[in-house]
Design a protein around this motif. Structure first.
Motif, mmCIF file in Angstrom:
data_model
loop_
_atom_site.group_PDB
_atom_site.id
_atom_site.type_symbol
_atom_site.label_atom_id
_atom_site.label_comp_id
_atom_site.label_asym_id
_atom_site.label_seq_id
_atom_site.Cartn_x
_atom_site.Cartn_y
_atom_site.Cartn_z
ATOM 1 N N GLY A 30 6.302 -12.636 -48.920
ATOM 2 C CA GLY A 30 5.993 -13.663 -47.937
ATOM 3 C C GLY A 30 6.650 -14.976 -48.299
ATOM 4 N N GLY A 31 7.885 -14.914 -48.776
ATOM 5 C CA GLY A 31 8.528 -16.096 -49.347
ATOM 6 C C GLY A 31 9.432 -16.874 -48.420
ATOM 7 N N SER A 32 9.442 -16.547 -47.131
ATOM 8 C CA SER A 32 10.380 -17.217 -46.233
ATOM 9 C C SER A 32 9.867 -18.541 -45.699
ATOM 10 C CB SER A 32 10.737 -16.297 -45.061
ATOM 11 O OG SER A 32 9.605 -16.058 -44.240
ATOM 12 N N LYS A 33 8.575 -18.809 -45.822
ATOM 13 C CA LYS A 33 8.017 -20.050 -45.292
ATOM 14 C C LYS A 33 6.696 -20.370 -45.977
ATOM 15 C CE LYS A 33 5.790 -17.626 -41.429
ATOM 16 N NZ LYS A 33 5.673 -17.517 -39.960
ATOM 17 N N GLY A 34 6.153 -21.534 -45.663
ATOM 18 C CA GLY A 34 4.825 -21.904 -46.118
ATOM 19 C C GLY A 34 4.641 -21.872 -47.619
ATOM 20 N N ILE A 35 3.471 -21.405 -48.029
ATOM 21 C CA ILE A 35 3.130 -21.373 -49.452
ATOM 22 C C ILE A 35 4.097 -20.504 -50.232
ATOM 23 C CG2 ILE A 35 1.390 -20.548 -51.096
ATOM 24 C CD1 ILE A 35 -0.744 -21.576 -49.159
ATOM 25 N N LEU B 33 5.520 -11.147 -60.485
ATOM 26 C CA LEU B 33 5.306 -10.840 -59.073
ATOM 27 C C LEU B 33 4.306 -11.844 -58.512
ATOM 28 C CD1 LEU B 33 5.286 -9.175 -56.427
ATOM 29 C CD2 LEU B 33 3.478 -7.773 -57.473
ATOM 30 N N CYS B 34 4.719 -12.601 -57.512
ATOM 31 C CA CYS B 34 3.812 -13.468 -56.777
ATOM 32 C C CYS B 34 3.483 -12.773 -55.467
ATOM 33 C CB CYS B 34 4.438 -14.837 -56.538
ATOM 34 S SG CYS B 34 4.721 -15.784 -58.056
ATOM 35 N N ALA B 35 2.314 -12.136 -55.425
ATOM 36 C CA ALA B 35 1.894 -11.373 -54.244
ATOM 37 C C ALA B 35 1.262 -12.348 -53.263
ATOM 38 C CB ALA B 35 0.926 -10.270 -54.638
ATOM 39 N N ASN B 36 2.099 -12.919 -52.427
ATOM 40 C CA ASN B 36 1.690 -14.021 -51.565
ATOM 41 C C ASN B 36 1.576 -13.650 -50.093
ATOM 42 O OD1 ASN B 36 1.670 -17.104 -50.770
ATOM 43 N ND2 ASN B 36 3.376 -16.179 -49.650
ATOM 44 N N ALA B 37 2.243 -12.591 -49.668
ATOM 45 C CA ALA B 37 2.319 -12.274 -48.239
ATOM 46 C C ALA B 37 0.937 -12.159 -47.614
ATOM 47 C CB ALA B 37 3.097 -10.968 -48.029
ATOM 48 N N GLY B 38 0.755 -12.816 -46.482
ATOM 49 C CA GLY B 38 -0.539 -12.765 -45.812
ATOM 50 C C GLY B 38 -0.427 -13.222 -44.373
ATOM 51 N N ILE C 113 -3.505 -26.468 -47.041
ATOM 52 C CA ILE C 113 -2.167 -26.834 -47.502
ATOM 53 C C ILE C 113 -1.303 -27.166 -46.295
ATOM 54 C CG2 ILE C 113 -0.168 -26.079 -48.849
ATOM 55 C CD1 ILE C 113 -2.808 -26.281 -50.452
ATOM 56 N N ALA C 114 -0.468 -28.172 -46.427
ATOM 57 C CA ALA C 114 0.421 -28.584 -45.336
ATOM 58 C C ALA C 114 1.535 -27.558 -45.173
ATOM 59 C CB ALA C 114 0.998 -29.964 -45.628
ATOM 60 N N THR C 115 1.381 -26.685 -44.194
ATOM 61 C CA THR C 115 2.371 -25.652 -43.884
ATOM 62 C C THR C 115 2.597 -25.605 -42.379
ATOM 63 O OG1 THR C 115 0.747 -23.889 -43.567
ATOM 64 C CG2 THR C 115 1.561 -24.247 -45.820
ATOM 65 N N GLU C 116 3.569 -24.790 -41.979
ATOM 66 C CA GLU C 116 3.813 -24.598 -40.552
ATOM 67 C C GLU C 116 2.572 -24.058 -39.853
ATOM 68 O OE1 GLU C 116 7.532 -23.291 -42.891
ATOM 69 O OE2 GLU C 116 5.362 -23.089 -43.040
ATOM 70 N N GLY C 117 1.864 -23.146 -40.506
ATOM 71 C CA GLY C 117 0.681 -22.537 -39.914
ATOM 72 C C GLY C 117 -0.438 -23.540 -39.681
ATOM 73 N N LEU C 118 -0.630 -24.456 -40.619
ATOM 74 C CA LEU C 118 -1.686 -25.449 -40.458
ATOM 75 C C LEU C 118 -1.351 -26.414 -39.331
ATOM 76 C CD1 LEU C 118 -4.414 -26.359 -41.620
ATOM 77 C CD2 LEU C 118 -3.146 -27.976 -43.047
ATOM 78 N N ALA C 119 -0.083 -26.760 -39.212
ATOM 79 C CA ALA C 119 0.325 -27.669 -38.146
ATOM 80 C C ALA C 119 0.018 -27.081 -36.775
ATOM 81 C CB ALA C 119 1.814 -27.980 -38.266
ATOM 82 N N ASP C 120 0.092 -25.774 -36.673
ATOM 83 C CA ASP C 120 -0.184 -25.099 -35.402
ATOM 84 C C ASP C 120 -1.650 -25.212 -34.991
ATOM 85 O OD1 ASP C 120 2.448 -24.350 -35.256
ATOM 86 O OD2 ASP C 120 2.123 -22.317 -36.016
ATOM 87 N N MET C 121 -2.539 -25.575 -35.922
ATOM 88 C CA MET C 121 -3.955 -25.677 -35.619
ATOM 89 C C MET C 121 -4.288 -26.934 -34.805
ATOM 90 S SD MET C 121 -5.172 -22.930 -36.940
ATOM 91 C CE MET C 121 -6.938 -23.217 -36.916
ATOM 92 N N VAL D 73 2.783 -27.314 -50.661
ATOM 93 C CA VAL D 73 3.110 -25.960 -51.116
ATOM 94 C C VAL D 73 3.512 -25.976 -52.586
ATOM 95 C CG1 VAL D 73 3.720 -25.101 -48.828
ATOM 96 C CG2 VAL D 73 5.484 -26.208 -50.221
ATOM 97 N N ALA D 74 4.058 -27.093 -53.042
ATOM 98 C CA ALA D 74 4.414 -27.201 -54.457
ATOM 99 C C ALA D 74 3.181 -27.218 -55.345
ATOM 100 C CB ALA D 74 5.259 -28.451 -54.702
ATOM 101 N N ASP D 75 2.060 -27.755 -54.847
ATOM 102 C CA ASP D 75 0.822 -27.726 -55.630
ATOM 103 C C ASP D 75 0.444 -26.285 -55.975
ATOM 104 O OD1 ASP D 75 0.327 -30.506 -55.656
ATOM 105 O OD2 ASP D 75 -0.611 -30.430 -53.671
ATOM 106 N N ILE D 76 0.599 -25.391 -55.020
ATOM 107 C CA ILE D 76 0.291 -23.977 -55.269
ATOM 108 C C ILE D 76 1.351 -23.370 -56.173
ATOM 109 C CG2 ILE D 76 -0.259 -21.770 -54.204
ATOM 110 C CD1 ILE D 76 -2.133 -24.148 -53.519
#
Length: 254
Positions: free
Chosen positions: A14-19, A83-88, A185-193, A213-216
């Motif tokens: 899940g590394g193309s965007k967001g966290i 391995l950063c298992a982030n996809a969600g 976290i400030a991401t594209e998904g949160l902005a959509d809310m 996202v850098a905090d994570i």
């Protein structure tokens, strides 16, 4: 000083965007050989160019696709150290309207995808000698709840149950597995809310800001270091104190 992760092979699902992109960026800046994965090839290619890393299209909900990913990374980079298992995914559906397909989709990516990714990378992580797995869970589910996200919350809580037993099984192979639990976290998904939602979230956080996202990414980087080698089966909440106040009134006047 922490032992550098420079030159180590890191996979971020899940590394193309967001966290996920934020995590990948932190590891890339630290000199790691990063491979990001996801389902959208165009988004992956764009993110990989931004981060100067590699990409491979894969669907974590498909066990065979995870296996292909692991084999490709080993072939290109000689192994997998982290391995950063982030996809969600987090589609909204109330209990009254949720279908079996809705539930299966969320569990397939968030829970099954985490397990499949770990399984696929296990041989390489064991061979690494300092294998690390960092799972992106959430405060939603394990600690908090939000209407419309009961299936999402269940998947995130399930991830924590998974890492605790996985930590025991993987310990003899020198592999640690831990989870980072982001708040808002400030991401594209949160902005959509919407602006009102975002403003409400900021008001509920003692630090009066959304996380980055850098905090994570920095929390994940710490868990991937040699110095974190005696930490396994644990969770780190990264939320600016969001879960601490017992009511909105607790933040008044600060």
């Amino acid at each position: 000083m922490f032992t550098p992760v420079e030159g180590r092979s890191v996979v971020v699902t899940g590394g193309s965007k967001g966290i996920g992109k934020g995590i990948a960026g932190v590891f890339a800046a630290a000199g790691a050989k990063v491979t990001i994965t996801g389902r959208d090839e165009a988004a992956l290619a764009a993110a990989a160019e931004d981060l100067s890393c590699e990409w491979f299209a894969a669907d974590v909900a498909d066990r065979g696709s995870c296996q292909d990913l692991a084999e490709m990374v080993v072939a290109r980079h000689g192994g997998i150290d982290v391995l950063c298992a982030n996809a969600g995914i987090f589609p909204s559906a109330t209990l009254a309207e949720m279908t079996p397909a809705d539930l299966a989709q969320v569990m397939g990516t968030n829970l099954h995808g985490t397990v499949f990714a770990v399984q696929a990378c296990l041989p390489a992580l064991a061979a690494s000698g300092h294998g690390r797995v960092v799972v992106t869970s959430s405060i939603t589910g394990p600690i908090t709840g939000y209407p419309g996200w009961s299936h999402y919350g269940a998947s995130k809580a399930a991830q924590l149950g998974f890492i605790r037993t996985a930590a025991i099984e993987l310990a003899p192979q020198g592999i640690t597995i831990n989870a980072v639990m982001p708040g808002n976290i400030a991401t594209e998904g949160l902005a959509d809310m919407g602006e009102d939602y975002v403003a409400g979230m900021i008001a509920s956080i003692p630090q009066r800001r959304l996380g980055s996202v850098a905090d994570i990414g920095h929390a994940a980087l710490f868990l991937a270091t040699d110095e974190a080698g005696f930490i396994t089966g644990q969770t780190i909440v990264v939320d600016g104190g969001q879960v601490l106040p017992e009511s909105p009134e607790a933040l008044e006047g600060i």
